[in-house]
Write a protein that holds these residues in place. Structure first.
Motif, short mmCIF file in Angstrom:
data_model
loop_
_atom_site.label_atom_id
_atom_site.label_comp_id
_atom_site.label_asym_id
_atom_site.label_seq_id
_atom_site.Cartn_x
_atom_site.Cartn_y
_atom_site.Cartn_z
N GLU A 19 0.83 -1.20 0.00
CA GLU A 19 0.00 0.00 0.00
C GLU A 19 0.86 1.25 0.00
OE1 GLU A 19 -2.51 -0.58 3.46
OE2 GLU A 19 -4.25 -0.47 2.14
N ALA A 20 1.91 1.26 0.81
CA ALA A 20 2.80 2.42 0.88
C ALA A 20 3.49 2.67 -0.46
CB ALA A 20 3.84 2.23 1.99
N VAL A 21 3.85 1.61 -1.17
CA VAL A 21 4.47 1.75 -2.49
C VAL A 21 3.50 2.44 -3.44
CG1 VAL A 21 5.25 0.45 -4.51
CG2 VAL A 21 6.10 -0.14 -2.24
N GLY A 22 2.24 2.03 -3.41
CA GLY A 22 1.24 2.64 -4.28
C GLY A 22 0.98 4.09 -3.95
N TYR A 23 0.76 4.39 -2.67
CA TYR A 23 0.52 5.77 -2.26
C TYR A 23 1.75 6.65 -2.51
CZ TYR A 23 -3.94 4.74 -0.04
OH TYR A 23 -5.24 4.38 0.20
N GLY A 24 2.94 6.10 -2.27
CA GLY A 24 4.17 6.85 -2.52
C GLY A 24 4.34 7.18 -3.99
N ALA A 25 4.04 6.22 -4.87
CA ALA A 25 4.14 6.46 -6.31
C ALA A 25 3.15 7.53 -6.75
CB ALA A 25 3.90 5.16 -7.07
N LEU A 26 1.93 7.47 -6.23
CA LEU A 26 0.93 8.47 -6.58
C LEU A 26 1.34 9.86 -6.11
CD1 LEU A 26 -1.35 7.39 -8.18
CD2 LEU A 26 -2.78 7.34 -6.15
N ASN A 27 1.89 9.94 -4.90
CA ASN A 27 2.36 11.24 -4.41
C ASN A 27 3.42 11.83 -5.32
OD1 ASN A 27 0.74 11.36 -2.15
ND2 ASN A 27 2.26 10.52 -0.78
N VAL A 28 4.40 11.03 -5.68
CA VAL A 28 5.49 11.50 -6.53
C VAL A 28 4.96 11.94 -7.89
CG1 VAL A 28 7.59 10.79 -7.74
CG2 VAL A 28 7.29 10.21 -5.34
N LEU A 29 4.09 11.14 -8.48
CA LEU A 29 3.56 11.49 -9.80
C LEU A 29 2.73 12.77 -9.75
CD1 LEU A 29 2.54 8.00 -11.20
CD2 LEU A 29 4.44 9.46 -11.92
N PRO A 64 11.30 5.97 -3.52
CA PRO A 64 11.53 5.14 -2.33
C PRO A 64 11.45 5.95 -1.03
CG PRO A 64 13.22 4.71 -3.99
CD PRO A 64 12.41 5.87 -4.48
N VAL A 65 11.90 7.19 -1.08
CA VAL A 65 11.80 8.04 0.11
C VAL A 65 10.33 8.31 0.41
CG1 VAL A 65 12.42 10.28 1.10
CG2 VAL A 65 14.05 9.07 -0.36
N SER A 66 9.54 8.54 -0.62
CA SER A 66 8.11 8.76 -0.44
C SER A 66 7.44 7.53 0.16
CB SER A 66 7.47 9.13 -1.78
OG SER A 66 6.09 9.31 -1.61
N VAL A 67 7.82 6.36 -0.27
CA VAL A 67 7.26 5.12 0.28
C VAL A 67 7.56 5.05 1.77
CG1 VAL A 67 7.46 2.60 0.26
CG2 VAL A 67 7.34 3.86 -1.89
N LEU A 68 8.78 5.34 2.13
CA LEU A 68 9.17 5.33 3.54
C LEU A 68 8.35 6.34 4.35
CD1 LEU A 68 11.17 4.21 5.68
CD2 LEU A 68 12.65 6.13 5.09
N VAL A 69 8.16 7.53 3.79
CA VAL A 69 7.40 8.57 4.47
C VAL A 69 5.94 8.15 4.65
CG1 VAL A 69 6.49 10.91 4.18
CG2 VAL A 69 8.90 10.46 3.81
N VAL A 70 5.34 7.64 3.58
CA VAL A 70 3.93 7.23 3.64
C VAL A 70 3.74 6.10 4.65
CG1 VAL A 70 2.08 6.11 2.31
CG2 VAL A 70 3.34 8.02 1.33
N TYR A 71 4.70 5.23 4.74
CA TYR A 71 4.62 4.09 5.66
C TYR A 71 4.84 4.51 7.11
CZ TYR A 71 5.16 -0.66 7.36
OH TYR A 71 5.00 -1.85 8.04
N THR A 72 5.75 5.47 7.34
CA THR A 72 6.09 5.82 8.72
C THR A 72 5.24 6.96 9.30
OG1 THR A 72 7.83 7.33 7.98
CG2 THR A 72 8.49 5.07 8.52
#
Length: 151
Positions: A19-29, A64-72
């Motif tokens: 889920e964090a990977v998906g939300y992180g990718a959407l944020n970046v895009l 990847p930084v966005s994924v970490l942020v969304v997850y934490t």
């Protein structure tokens, strides 16, 4: 750094890395679509030709930084110290998402299409957000029309 595509308050936080990977990718895009046209416009104002592709490469690093942020972030929000760092966290997020495309377009452009006439690179960079807005408008109209037929 509350992401653009974060789940609404009251819902469970992203419990899986998937889920964090998906939300992180959407944020970046989404942030790339907002900042990249500005970067292209500034390049054209400076008289530089072509479409800078380095900001697209920056998205691969920021993701990847966005994924970490969304997850934490949801986990950090439950801590007692969250209120003290929340404002700095949000500013850091804005800088993380918006600045790399601008900085890279101006410092290390990796430009393509240098023979394009003035204005075309900016139009090219504006096409994804325009297409996204058009998609949402058309989808809303399609749903409204479908609801009228079935209702």
């Amino acid at each position: 750094m509350s992401g653009v595509c974060e789940k609404p308050v009251g819902e469970d936080s992203p419990t899986s890395v998937k889920e964090a990977v998906g939300y992180g990718a959407l944020n970046v895009l989404l942030f790339l679509m907002l900042s990249y046209p500005g970067a292209s416009f500034l390049r054209e104002l400076l008289g530089w030709r072509g479409v800078a592709i380095s900001p697209l490469l920056a998205a691969l690093v920021v993701w990847p930084v966005s994924v970490l942020v969304v997850y934490t972030e949801p986990r950090a929000q439950t801590r007692p110290w969250w209120s003290r760092i929340e404002k700095a966290w949000r500013w850091a997020g804005a800088v993380l998402y918006a600045c790399p495309p601008l900085v890279l377009a101006l410092t290390f452009p990796l430009a393509v299409g240098r023979g394009l006439p003035s204005g075309i690179p900016t139009l090219i960079s504006l096409s994804p957000p325009i297409a996204l807005v058009a998609f949402f408008i058309l989808r809303r109209r399609w749903r409204a029309r479908r609801n009228l037929r079935s209702g």
